[in-house]
Design an enzyme around this catalytic site. Structure first.
Site, mmCIF file in Angstrom:
data_model
loop_
_atom_site.group_PDB
_atom_site.id
_atom_site.type_symbol
_atom_site.label_atom_id
_atom_site.label_comp_id
_atom_site.label_asym_id
_atom_site.label_seq_id
_atom_site.Cartn_x
_atom_site.Cartn_y
_atom_site.Cartn_z
ATOM 1 N N ILE A 55 2.671 10.903 -1.231
ATOM 2 C CA ILE A 55 3.874 11.437 -0.587
ATOM 3 C C ILE A 55 4.967 11.700 -1.616
ATOM 4 C CG2 ILE A 55 5.724 10.894 1.044
ATOM 5 C CD1 ILE A 55 3.770 9.100 2.533
ATOM 6 N N GLY A 56 5.162 10.763 -2.531
ATOM 7 C CA GLY A 56 6.222 10.885 -3.525
ATOM 8 C C GLY A 56 6.109 12.152 -4.349
ATOM 9 N N TYR A 69 3.039 -6.699 3.436
ATOM 10 C CA TYR A 69 3.520 -5.308 3.461
ATOM 11 C C TYR A 69 4.374 -5.082 4.711
ATOM 12 C CZ TYR A 69 3.268 -0.203 3.764
ATOM 13 O OH TYR A 69 3.587 1.126 3.860
ATOM 14 N N GLY A 110 7.995 6.241 -7.402
ATOM 15 C CA GLY A 110 6.568 6.315 -7.052
ATOM 16 C C GLY A 110 6.117 7.752 -6.857
ATOM 17 N N ALA A 111 6.623 8.653 -7.714
ATOM 18 C CA ALA A 111 6.419 10.084 -7.476
ATOM 19 C C ALA A 111 5.195 10.656 -8.174
ATOM 20 C CB ALA A 111 7.658 10.863 -7.914
ATOM 21 N N ASN A 112 4.372 9.818 -8.787
ATOM 22 C CA ASN A 112 3.231 10.381 -9.518
ATOM 23 C C ASN A 112 2.067 10.742 -8.589
ATOM 24 O OD1 ASN A 112 3.126 7.391 -9.455
ATOM 25 N ND2 ASN A 112 1.043 7.794 -10.142
ATOM 26 N N THR A 113 2.132 10.300 -7.341
ATOM 27 C CA THR A 113 0.998 10.534 -6.457
ATOM 28 C C THR A 113 1.440 10.558 -4.994
ATOM 29 O OG1 THR A 113 -1.151 9.638 -5.783
ATOM 30 C CG2 THR A 113 0.514 8.042 -6.407
ATOM 31 N N SER A 116 7.929 1.995 7.263
ATOM 32 C CA SER A 116 6.666 2.263 7.939
ATOM 33 C C SER A 116 6.722 1.709 9.347
ATOM 34 C CB SER A 116 5.523 1.599 7.186
ATOM 35 O OG SER A 116 4.355 1.642 7.974
#
Ligand SMILES: *[C@@H]1O[C@H](CO)[C@@H](O)[C@H](O)[C@H]1NC(C)=O
Ligand SMILES: *[C@@H]1O[C@H](CO)[C@@H](O)[C@H](O)[C@H]1NC(C)=O
Length: 323
Positions: free
Chosen positions: A56-57, A206, A51-54, A180
């Protein structure tokens, strides 16, 4: 001038003490571990961030690239993933940043991703399970799983399991799970994985998945004892991220308005994941849960139940067994 104002103006001490208080509060925020002050280098190390495209990642991947690591961004969307790779390459000057496609909601996608990684990579030193979604419309995936459970928990479980041998071979290595604080409101019910007995009220699903993340990390850490591979989970802080993208306009607007005053930026949200992934302080620590200020804290009671952790781990192993 009404009387309150005249009261404050007539007592400058009030103004001064308020100012001092504000400065202390700011200083406290700065007092936590800061990646920019951490000298650790990652030359010759390989890291995967999901999930690194946006959000925190992306900041986690950026930090790894800055430290000289070979960084693999595992993203679902090719165009957005490539844009992030470009951005990180430009801002760090490192060309050793790459995109590999991964959709954690699909076990098939996880298996294909891992097959490619095992073919291309000789070593893996850091795995950050960051990808997660909230607010998805409820749906059962091709694997028969509830989609938020698949994306946030079962997919990352399979991903980590299939990469364990490579991580062990590359030890010392670190697994970092972005959970979380919401896990405090989560409940354990194994029916949830298949979408049964779930109440679709705001964030409930979630919250459950984030609880399972910690339970799993605990058992994984126990299994990994003595291998030189550590596994920890954390709360990144209440961060303004794209996690809200599946909510409607009004919810997002209110979230952004409140966030403007109180929430962390995505860059600050990357501090506790980075603390677990690179800091000298976290070296050798395993099976723990950290809060957004990088301090070791206790998670909710079910996340400390080791018998439950064994059960949960075996349950996920059965769910992800090859058909
Ligand atoms: C999920 O967790 C958040 C944060 O703790 C809380 O505000 C929300 O009410 C929880 N949702 C449910 C359904 O418990
Ligand atoms: C957290 O880590 C455990 C094992 O360490 C894993 O099973 C779990 O799925 C991870 N959670 C996330 C969100 O990646």
């Amino acid at each position: 001038m009404n009387w309150e104002w005249s009261f404050i103006y007539s007592h400058p001490l009030w103004m001064v003490s308020t100012l001092i208080l504000a400065i202390i509060v700011r200083a406290q925020r700065k007092a936590s571990w800061n990646p920019r002050a951490c000298p650790v280098k990652l030359n010759g190390k390989t890291a995967i961030v999901t999930g690194a495209n946006t959000g925190i990642g992306k900041f986690i991947a950026l930090d790894f690239a800055r430290r000289g690591a070979r960084v693999i961004l595992a993203c679902r969307n090719e165009a957005r993933g490539n844009a992030a790779v470009q951005e990180i390459r430009e801002s760090t000057g490192s060309q050793n940043v790459h995109l590999r496609l991964l959709d954690t909601s699909s076990l098939d996608s996880v298996r294909k991703f891992v097959a490619q990684i095992l073919e291309e990579e000789k070593e893996l030193h850091i795995l950050v399970n960051n990808a997660g979604a909230s607010g998805l419309p409820s749906k059962i995936t091709a694997d028969g799983l509830e989609i938020t459970f698949a994306t946030n928990h079962v997919g990352p479980f399979l991903l980590t399991s299939l990469l364990l041998d490579l991580l062990k071979k590359s030890a010392p290595a670190r697994i970092v799970n972005v959970s979380s604080m919401n896990h405090w409101r989560g409940e354990v019910n194994f029916d949830h994985f298949r979408g049964q007995n779930l109440k679709h009220v705001m964030d409930a699903t979630y919250n459950h998945t984030k609880l399972h993340n910690i339970i799993w990390t605990n058992e994984l850490a126990r299994k990994l004892q003595g291998t030189g591979v550590t596994a920890n989970s954390l709360h990144p802080g209440v961060v303004m991220t794209d996690v809200m993208r599946n909510y409607n306009f009004i919810v997002r607007f209110l979230f952004n308005l409140v966030g403007f005053f109180f929430f962390k930026t995505s860059e600050e949200g990357a501090f506790s994941p980075l603390y677990c992934a690179v800091s000298e302080e976290a070296e050798g620590i395993t099976g723990k849960y950290f809060d957004s200020d990088c301090s070791l804290v206790l998670p909710a009671p079910p996340a400390r139940d080791s018998a439950l952790a064994v059960k949960e781990y075996e349950f996920c192993e059965r769910l992800t067994a090859k058909p």
